[in-house]
Design a protein around this motif. Structure first.
Motif, PDB file in Angstrom:
ATOM      1  N   VAL A 115      41.515  44.744  39.407  1.00 53.11           N
ATOM      2  CA  VAL A 115      41.919  43.284  39.558  1.00 53.11           C
ATOM      3  C   VAL A 115      43.469  42.992  39.156  1.00 53.11           C
ATOM      4  CG1 VAL A 115      41.519  41.042  38.128  1.00 53.11           C
ATOM      5  CG2 VAL A 115      39.632  42.818  38.304  1.00 53.11           C
ATOM      6  N   ARG A 116      44.087  42.545  40.038  1.00 57.20           N
ATOM      7  CA  ARG A 116      45.703  42.380  40.131  1.00 57.20           C
ATOM      8  C   ARG A 116      46.090  40.996  39.702  1.00 57.20           C
ATOM      9  NH1 ARG A 116      48.087  46.352  42.098  1.00 57.20           N
ATOM     10  NH2 ARG A 116      46.355  47.064  43.508  1.00 57.20           N
ATOM     11  N   GLY A 117      47.090  41.320  38.828  1.00 58.72           N
ATOM     12  CA  GLY A 117      47.926  40.068  38.764  1.00 58.72           C
ATOM     13  C   GLY A 117      49.263  40.102  38.932  1.00 58.72           C
ATOM     14  N   ASP A 118      50.328  39.600  38.304  1.00 59.37           N
ATOM     15  CA  ASP A 118      51.715  39.459  38.981  1.00 59.37           C
ATOM     16  C   ASP A 118      52.565  39.632  37.528  1.00 59.37           C
ATOM     17  OD1 ASP A 118      51.544  37.001  37.610  1.00 59.37           O
ATOM     18  OD2 ASP A 118      51.895  35.708  39.298  1.00 59.37           O
ATOM     19  N   TRP A 119      52.178  40.182  36.558  1.00 57.97           N
ATOM     20  CA  TRP A 119      52.839  40.472  35.445  1.00 57.97           C
ATOM     21  C   TRP A 119      52.782  39.364  34.417  1.00 57.97           C
ATOM     22  CZ3 TRP A 119      52.852  45.220  35.359  1.00 57.97           C
ATOM     23  CH2 TRP A 119      53.558  46.191  36.315  1.00 57.97           C
ATOM     24  N   SER A 120      52.500  38.156  34.877  1.00 56.52           N
ATOM     25  CA  SER A 120      52.480  36.898  33.890  1.00 56.52           C
ATOM     26  C   SER A 120      51.271  36.503  33.168  1.00 56.52           C
ATOM     27  CB  SER A 120      52.649  35.545  34.690  1.00 56.52           C
ATOM     28  OG  SER A 120      51.582  35.224  35.491  1.00 56.52           O
ATOM     29  N   ALA A 121      51.538  36.266  32.041  1.00 55.10           N
ATOM     30  CA  ALA A 121      50.182  35.751  30.991  1.00 55.10           C
ATOM     31  C   ALA A 121      49.044  34.735  31.752  1.00 55.10           C
ATOM     32  CB  ALA A 121      50.674  35.115  29.778  1.00 55.10           C
ATOM     33  N   ASP A 122      49.862  33.869  32.568  1.00 52.01           N
ATOM     34  CA  ASP A 122      49.014  33.008  33.270  1.00 52.01           C
ATOM     35  C   ASP A 122      48.044  33.896  34.482  1.00 52.01           C
ATOM     36  OD1 ASP A 122      49.836  30.788  32.394  1.00 52.01           O
ATOM     37  OD2 ASP A 122      51.109  30.050  33.813  1.00 52.01           O
ATOM     38  N   SER A 123      48.622  34.825  34.961  1.00 51.59           N
ATOM     39  CA  SER A 123      47.825  35.863  35.834  1.00 51.59           C
ATOM     40  C   SER A 123      46.712  36.605  35.262  1.00 51.59           C
ATOM     41  CB  SER A 123      48.435  36.766  36.539  1.00 51.59           C
ATOM     42  OG  SER A 123      49.024  37.936  36.107  1.00 51.59           O
ATOM     43  N   GLY A 124      47.137  36.875  33.926  1.00 51.91           N
ATOM     44  CA  GLY A 124      46.049  37.634  33.106  1.00 51.91           C
ATOM     45  C   GLY A 124      44.968  36.548  32.521  1.00 51.91           C
ATOM     46  N   HIS A 125      45.137  35.484  32.225  1.00 52.12           N
ATOM     47  CA  HIS A 125      44.202  34.400  32.049  1.00 52.12           C
ATOM     48  C   HIS A 125      43.413  34.225  32.931  1.00 52.12           C
ATOM     49  CE1 HIS A 125      42.593  30.324  31.055  1.00 52.12           C
ATOM     50  NE2 HIS A 125      42.439  31.014  29.806  1.00 52.12           N
ATOM     51  N   ALA A 126      43.759  34.218  34.336  1.00 50.43           N
ATOM     52  CA  ALA A 126      43.289  33.906  35.655  1.00 50.43           C
ATOM     53  C   ALA A 126      42.137  34.959  35.986  1.00 50.43           C
ATOM     54  CB  ALA A 126      44.136  33.567  36.800  1.00 50.43           C
ATOM     55  N   ALA A 127      42.580  36.251  35.657  1.00 52.05           N
ATOM     56  CA  ALA A 127      41.764  37.525  35.886  1.00 52.05           C
ATOM     57  C   ALA A 127      40.488  37.483  35.311  1.00 52.05           C
ATOM     58  CB  ALA A 127      43.048  38.742  35.749  1.00 52.05           C
ATOM     59  N   ALA A 128      40.485  36.956  33.979  1.00 51.71           N
ATOM     60  CA  ALA A 128      39.298  37.070  33.303  1.00 51.71           C
ATOM     61  C   ALA A 128      37.982  36.821  33.935  1.00 51.71           C
ATOM     62  CB  ALA A 128      39.331  35.880  32.077  1.00 51.71           C
TER      63      ALA A 128
ATOM     64  N   GLY B  53      47.461  36.689  28.057  1.00 54.37           N
ATOM     65  CA  GLY B  53      46.357  35.679  28.963  1.00 54.37           C
ATOM     66  C   GLY B  53      45.202  36.182  29.148  1.00 54.37           C
ATOM     67  N   LEU B  54      44.897  37.291  28.952  1.00 53.44           N
ATOM     68  CA  LEU B  54      43.446  37.734  28.983  1.00 53.44           C
ATOM     69  C   LEU B  54      42.881  37.734  27.701  1.00 53.44           C
ATOM     70  CD1 LEU B  54      41.125  39.222  30.409  1.00 53.44           C
ATOM     71  CD2 LEU B  54      42.099  41.311  29.791  1.00 53.44           C
ATOM     72  N   LEU B  55      43.668  37.679  26.629  1.00 53.03           N
ATOM     73  CA  LEU B  55      43.076  37.497  25.169  1.00 53.03           C
ATOM     74  C   LEU B  55      42.662  36.326  25.083  1.00 53.03           C
ATOM     75  CD1 LEU B  55      45.286  39.983  23.004  1.00 53.03           C
ATOM     76  CD2 LEU B  55      42.929  40.244  23.655  1.00 53.03           C
ATOM     77  N   ARG B  56      43.616  35.273  25.596  1.00 58.03           N
ATOM     78  CA  ARG B  56      43.253  33.762  25.317  1.00 58.03           C
ATOM     79  C   ARG B  56      41.909  33.496  26.006  1.00 58.03           C
ATOM     80  NH1 ARG B  56      44.410  28.804  27.710  1.00 58.03           N
ATOM     81  NH2 ARG B  56      45.976  29.720  29.471  1.00 58.03           N
ATOM     82  N   ALA B  57      41.726  33.938  27.574  1.00 55.54           N
ATOM     83  CA  ALA B  57      40.616  33.600  28.287  1.00 55.54           C
ATOM     84  C   ALA B  57      39.400  34.139  27.618  1.00 55.54           C
ATOM     85  CB  ALA B  57      40.985  34.254  29.665  1.00 55.54           C
ATOM     86  N   LEU B  58      39.458  35.661  27.027  1.00 59.43           N
ATOM     87  CA  LEU B  58      38.533  35.871  26.331  1.00 59.43           C
ATOM     88  C   LEU B  58      37.960  34.995  25.243  1.00 59.43           C
ATOM     89  CD1 LEU B  58      39.189  39.846  26.445  1.00 59.43           C
ATOM     90  CD2 LEU B  58      37.652  38.430  27.818  1.00 59.43           C
ATOM     91  N   ALA B  59      38.930  34.739  24.386  1.00 57.91           N
ATOM     92  CA  ALA B  59      38.703  33.947  23.204  1.00 57.91           C
ATOM     93  C   ALA B  59      37.998  32.433  23.684  1.00 57.91           C
ATOM     94  CB  ALA B  59      39.840  33.483  22.406  1.00 57.91           C
ATOM     95  N   ASP B  60      38.255  31.899  24.785  1.00 56.58           N
ATOM     96  CA  ASP B  60      37.880  30.807  25.191  1.00 56.58           C
ATOM     97  C   ASP B  60      36.582  30.888  25.666  1.00 56.58           C
ATOM     98  OD1 ASP B  60      40.605  29.579  24.967  1.00 56.58           O
ATOM     99  OD2 ASP B  60      41.098  29.522  27.186  1.00 56.58           O
ATOM    100  N   ALA B  61      36.233  31.952  26.080  1.00 58.64           N
ATOM    101  CA  ALA B  61      34.778  32.341  26.598  1.00 58.64           C
ATOM    102  C   ALA B  61      33.862  32.811  25.347  1.00 58.64           C
ATOM    103  CB  ALA B  61      34.749  33.503  27.563  1.00 58.64           C
ATOM    104  N   GLY B  62      34.536  32.937  24.376  1.00 61.72           N
ATOM    105  CA  GLY B  62      33.757  33.419  23.188  1.00 61.72           C
ATOM    106  C   GLY B  62      33.515  34.780  23.094  1.00 61.72           C
TER     107      GLY B  62
END
Length: 327
Positions: free
Chosen positions: A219-232, A251-260
């Motif tokens: 799964v590819r991002g662009d170095w940004s936190a936003d791309s990590g969130h979008a990759a979740a 970004g991934l940590l925030r997305a995982l938390a949002d998803a429980g």
């Protein structure tokens, strides 16, 4: 002179330093120009006199004598990423330690690096360091033949004087750590045209293959936190994720938390870089530490050695695993 011996006003001359140190003006000139033809005791006396009087060599005069501007360039595509901004700070400090000023130029577009090289050449810099993403453009660029270069993150066999962190080695450490408790490891990778991202992906892939595991789709991002969130969303079945940098991990940590999904109980996460805030992520991020200060010191040292005719020490800077609470 003031009571302490410092000149009260105006620029201190070499003649004043010579008189204060009890040596000839030629000896002072040799010390200023770092000539080997000065014995250590005399050099120490002259340097002490310079410090006491507040003497500073005149940059323009020194450039005329040595043929060098004591300035090096730094070529970057962006300073928006944490890695690039930390490298700028570390490079400026390393250059200052060696008596060099630093000028920064940005390179954007197909001819960006070529234009950057020409701008630096026109400014009379003694050499240049090319940073990270800009490095991929160097082989195809047009550059002045007399512009000395050191490239941070260039592939082996490029023919360039290069230094880089052990990206692949760090990725192997992260992947092996996750495999201790998980059947496989997913990878949130950086941009496809990045040397660092490619090396980190290579280390992850080779570690899985060596363990007899077929690597999952990247799964590819662009170095940004936003791309990590979008990759979740593409990682919703992963129980372990190696992220190619800490910003995407954030970004991934925030997305995982949002998803429980709990970290590390449901999903273990490891990043790369060890940014200053990594210890304050929730949870504190396990990551691979990249030594930006050592990398900048090595790059500047190699360039200055090339400029001044010394022995250049390039090569690979080790990385290491920093254990925290996310894996």
């Amino acid at each position: 002179m003031t009571p302490g011996g410092r000149a009260s006003s105006g620029r201190v001359s070499m003649a004043q330093v010579a008189a204060h140190a009890g040596v000839s003006g030629q000896t002072v000139s040799r010390v200023v120009n770092d000539s080997p033809r000065v014995d250590p005791a005399t050099r120490s006396r002259v340097e002490r006199a310079m410090a006491e009087l507040g003497y500073r060599p005149h940059p323009a005069a020194r450039a005329l004598r040595t043929g060098r501007s004591q300035t090096i360039g730094l070529v970057v595509t962006t300073l928006a990423t944490v890695g690039n901004s930390r490298m700028l700070q570390a490079t400026a400090e390393a250059a200052e330690e060696r008596g060099y000023a630093l000028t920064v130029v940005t390179a954007a577009g197909e001819a960006g690096v070529s234009r950057a090289f020409q701008r630096l050449h026109d400014q009379g810099v003694d050499g240049a360091i090319v940073l990270n993403e800009a490095s991929a453009q160097v082989p195809a660029s047009e550059r002045p033949t007399d512009l000395r270069l050191v490239v941070v993150d260039a592939p082996d066999g490029s023919g360039l004087r290069a230094v880089h962190s052990d990206h692949a080695g760090g990725a192997r450490l992260a992947t092996a750590r996750l495999l201790e408790c998980h059947d496989t490891v997913h990878h949130l990778a950086g941009p496809a045209d990045s040397f660092a991202a490619a090396e980190r992906e290579r280390g992850w892939r080779e570690t899985l293959i060596a363990a007899g595991i077929d690597p999952p789709a990247v799964v590819r991002g662009d170095w940004s936190a936003d791309s990590g969130h979008a990759a979740a969303g593409a990682l919703d079945e992963a129980s372990a994720v190696f992220c190619a940098n800490d910003q995407m991990a954030l970004g991934l940590l925030r997305a995982l938390a949002d998803a429980g999904r709990r970290v590390p109980k449901d999903v273990a996460v490891i990043g790369f870089d060890d940014v200053p805030d990594a210890a304050n992520y929730r949870p504190p991020l396990t990551t691979i530490r990249q030594d930006f200060a050592a990398l900048a010191q090595r790059a500047v040292g190699a360039l200055v050695a090339d400029i001044e005719g010394g022995a250049a020490d390039s090569g690979v800077i080790p990385t290491r695993l920093v254990e925290r609470a996310s894996a």
